[in-house]
Design a protein around this motif. Structure first.
Motif, PDB file in Angstrom:
ATOM      1  N   LEU A 148      13.948   7.827  27.484  1.00 27.39           N
ATOM      2  CA  LEU A 148      13.186   8.925  26.877  1.00 27.39           C
ATOM      3  C   LEU A 148      11.721   8.896  27.298  1.00 27.39           C
ATOM      4  N   GLU A 149      11.186   7.710  27.534  1.00 23.41           N
ATOM      5  CA  GLU A 149       9.775   7.565  27.912  1.00 23.41           C
ATOM      6  C   GLU A 149       9.542   7.759  29.411  1.00 23.41           C
ATOM      7  N   ARG A 150      10.590   8.032  30.160  1.00 25.30           N
ATOM      8  CA  ARG A 150      10.464   8.161  31.606  1.00 25.30           C
ATOM      9  C   ARG A 150       9.494   9.295  31.974  1.00 25.30           C
ATOM     10  N   ARG A 151       8.569   8.982  32.838  1.00 31.53           N
ATOM     11  CA  ARG A 151       7.559   9.900  33.386  1.00 31.53           C
ATOM     12  C   ARG A 151       6.499  10.318  32.368  1.00 31.53           C
ATOM     13  N   VAL A 152       6.629   9.913  31.113  1.00 26.46           N
ATOM     14  CA  VAL A 152       5.599  10.269  30.134  1.00 26.46           C
ATOM     15  C   VAL A 152       4.264   9.605  30.487  1.00 26.46           C
ATOM     16  N   SER A 153       4.332   8.408  31.054  1.00 22.48           N
ATOM     17  CA  SER A 153       3.097   7.711  31.439  1.00 22.48           C
ATOM     18  C   SER A 153       2.328   8.467  32.515  1.00 22.48           C
ATOM     19  N   LEU A 154       3.037   9.297  33.309  1.00 18.82           N
ATOM     20  CA  LEU A 154       2.346  10.085  34.330  1.00 18.82           C
ATOM     21  C   LEU A 154       1.406  11.109  33.694  1.00 18.82           C
ATOM     22  N   VAL A 155       1.798  11.646  32.548  1.00 14.07           N
ATOM     23  CA  VAL A 155       0.932  12.594  31.853  1.00 14.07           C
ATOM     24  C   VAL A 155      -0.345  11.886  31.401  1.00 14.07           C
ATOM     25  N   ALA A 156      -0.207  10.667  30.898  1.00 11.50           N
ATOM     26  CA  ALA A 156      -1.386   9.896  30.505  1.00 11.50           C
ATOM     27  C   ALA A 156      -2.244   9.564  31.715  1.00 11.50           C
ATOM     28  N   THR A 157      -1.597   9.291  32.854  1.00  8.83           N
ATOM     29  CA  THR A 157      -2.350   9.005  34.082  1.00  8.83           C
ATOM     30  C   THR A 157      -3.168  10.210  34.509  1.00  8.83           C
ATOM     31  N   VAL A 158      -2.561  11.396  34.450  1.00  9.77           N
ATOM     32  CA  VAL A 158      -3.293  12.616  34.807  1.00  9.77           C
ATOM     33  C   VAL A 158      -4.453  12.848  33.841  1.00  9.77           C
ATOM     34  N   ALA A 159      -4.227  12.557  32.563  1.00 11.05           N
ATOM     35  CA  ALA A 159      -5.299  12.712  31.572  1.00 11.05           C
ATOM     36  C   ALA A 159      -6.492  11.821  31.901  1.00 11.05           C
ATOM     37  N   SER A 160      -6.234  10.659  32.461  1.00 10.86           N
ATOM     38  CA  SER A 160      -7.321   9.747  32.842  1.00 10.86           C
ATOM     39  C   SER A 160      -7.931  10.131  34.182  1.00 10.86           C
ATOM     40  N   LEU A 161      -7.087  10.588  35.109  1.00 10.46           N
ATOM     41  CA  LEU A 161      -7.573  10.914  36.450  1.00 10.46           C
ATOM     42  C   LEU A 161      -8.383  12.201  36.479  1.00 10.46           C
ATOM     43  N   GLY A 162      -8.043  13.164  35.605  1.00 12.10           N
ATOM     44  CA  GLY A 162      -8.719  14.454  35.634  1.00 12.10           C
ATOM     45  C   GLY A 162     -10.240  14.349  35.583  1.00 12.10           C
ATOM     46  N   PRO A 163     -10.817  13.730  34.540  1.00  9.81           N
ATOM     47  CA  PRO A 163     -12.284  13.602  34.491  1.00  9.81           C
ATOM     48  C   PRO A 163     -12.847  12.787  35.651  1.00  9.81           C
ATOM     49  N   MET A 164     -12.109  11.769  36.110  1.00  7.87           N
ATOM     50  CA  MET A 164     -12.605  10.963  37.218  1.00  7.87           C
ATOM     51  C   MET A 164     -12.679  11.779  38.506  1.00  7.87           C
ATOM     52  N   ILE A 165     -11.644  12.584  38.768  1.00 10.64           N
ATOM     53  CA  ILE A 165     -11.669  13.435  39.960  1.00 10.64           C
ATOM     54  C   ILE A 165     -12.742  14.504  39.816  1.00 10.64           C
ATOM     55  N   GLY A 166     -12.913  15.029  38.607  1.00  8.17           N
ATOM     56  CA  GLY A 166     -13.993  15.982  38.383  1.00  8.17           C
ATOM     57  C   GLY A 166     -15.349  15.365  38.659  1.00  8.17           C
ATOM     58  N   PHE A 167     -15.529  14.119  38.251  1.00  6.34           N
ATOM     59  CA  PHE A 167     -16.791  13.421  38.528  1.00  6.34           C
ATOM     60  C   PHE A 167     -16.966  13.188  40.026  1.00  6.34           C
ATOM     61  N   LEU A 168     -15.848  12.931  40.720  1.00  9.96           N
ATOM     62  CA  LEU A 168     -15.917  12.809  42.176  1.00  9.96           C
ATOM     63  C   LEU A 168     -16.430  14.105  42.794  1.00  9.96           C
ATOM     64  N   GLY A 169     -15.941  15.242  42.292  1.00  9.23           N
ATOM     65  CA  GLY A 169     -16.439  16.524  42.772  1.00  9.23           C
ATOM     66  C   GLY A 169     -17.922  16.700  42.482  1.00  9.23           C
ATOM     67  N   THR A 170     -18.374  16.188  41.344  1.00  8.07           N
ATOM     68  CA  THR A 170     -19.793  16.245  41.013  1.00  8.07           C
ATOM     69  C   THR A 170     -20.624  15.489  42.039  1.00  8.07           C
ATOM     70  N   VAL A 171     -20.179  14.293  42.377  1.00 11.65           N
ATOM     71  CA  VAL A 171     -20.907  13.485  43.357  1.00 11.65           C
ATOM     72  C   VAL A 171     -20.903  14.169  44.724  1.00 11.65           C
ATOM     73  N   VAL A 172     -19.741  14.703  45.114  1.00 10.78           N
ATOM     74  CA  VAL A 172     -19.651  15.392  46.405  1.00 10.78           C
ATOM     75  C   VAL A 172     -20.587  16.590  46.438  1.00 10.78           C
ATOM     76  N   GLY A 173     -20.618  17.358  45.341  1.00 16.67           N
ATOM     77  CA  GLY A 173     -21.504  18.514  45.285  1.00 16.67           C
ATOM     78  C   GLY A 173     -22.969  18.145  45.363  1.00 16.67           C
ATOM     79  N   MET A 174     -23.356  17.081  44.676  1.00 12.85           N
ATOM     80  CA  MET A 174     -24.755  16.653  44.717  1.00 12.85           C
ATOM     81  C   MET A 174     -25.126  16.107  46.086  1.00 12.85           C
ATOM     82  N   ILE A 175     -24.203  15.415  46.742  1.00 18.50           N
ATOM     83  CA  ILE A 175     -24.465  14.946  48.105  1.00 18.50           C
ATOM     84  C   ILE A 175     -24.704  16.127  49.036  1.00 18.50           C
ATOM     85  N   SER A 176     -23.873  17.170  48.861  1.00 16.88           N
ATOM     86  CA  SER A 176     -24.051  18.377  49.677  1.00 16.88           C
ATOM     87  C   SER A 176     -25.404  19.020  49.424  1.00 16.88           C
TER      88      SER A 176
END
Length: 235
Positions: free
Chosen positions: A136-164
């Protein structure tokens, strides 16, 4: 006395100037799609992650709802109890085999161990329950992973934008124009917002799934105890 023609021309010029300033100060309407496009490739990554999380949520939610409905159905356990009281173990096991739910498979595992000590039967049921919960718990951890990765990838975009933006400043030298920096800063802000939105949505979806899993686990434990109590009853 001022010439009326000159006064009329002056008023027209003032009115035209006011309209020009008003039009210049009027902000342009920006849609969500425009923001996503201007966010660059980072927004595409965030969109793909969000689609993946939503797909997993829908698939798991349907599976968990079916499992929870089966565990909350008292008819199955009532029939099992009746067959056992009547000594009709074959019918009881046949019913458990024909019930494609985690509870049905757990009870069937218990019937397969009949004749052994009760602790062995309980251990077999608990092991089967753990397998069912893991499924029943199969792949549920992927949703939690996306929840953690989302802000981090957004912050990566912030850094890329400021570098530009700083790169544009370096190339401009003394001729720095705010419009040169606007694109990079815009990308930085948009990706930050996009990452936070993805993180918040996926965090909520993950909590919904975890709550339903906990309900299923609780129901399985209750039904397993009922089955063991049934086996402890005198024949």
């Amino acid at each position: 006395m001022m010439n009326p023609l000159l006064m009329l021309q002056s008023d027209s010029a003032v009115q035209a100037a006011v309209e020009t300033v008003a039009n210049a100060e009027k902000p342009e309407n920006i849609t969500i799609w425009d923001m996503a496009v201007n966010g660059g490739w980072i927004m595409l990554v965030l969109a793909l992650l969000l689609v993946l999380a939503i797909y997993i949520f829908i698939e798991r939610y349907i599976t968990l709802s079916a499992a929870l409905k089966g565990e909350e159905d008292n008819v199955f356990m009532d029939n099992i109890r009746q067959y056992v009281h009547e000594g009709n173990i074959d019918e009881a096991r046949s019913l458990s085999k024909q019930t494609p739910t985690p509870l049905g498979r757990m009870i069937d595992k218990g019937f397969s161990r009949l004749g052994r000590p009760l602790p062995d039967i309980q251990a077999a049921i608990e092991n089967e329950g753990q397998l069912e919960v893991a499924n029943l718990e199969r792949r549920v951890s992927l949703v939690a992973t996306v929840a953690s990765l989302g802000p981090m990838i957004g912050f990566l975009g912030t850094v890329v934008g400021m570098i530009s933006a700083f790169q544009e400043m370096a190339h401009a030298g003394n001729n720095i124009d705010i419009q040169m920096l606007a694109s990079g800063i815009y990308t930085a802000m948009v990706t930050t917002v996009g990452g936070l939105i993805v993180g918040i949505i996926c965090y909520f979806l993950h909590n919904v799934l975890v709550t339903r899993i906990n309900k299923v686990v609780f129901e399985l434990e209750v039904r397993a105890n009922e089955f063991m109590d049934l086996l402890h009853e005198p024949a």
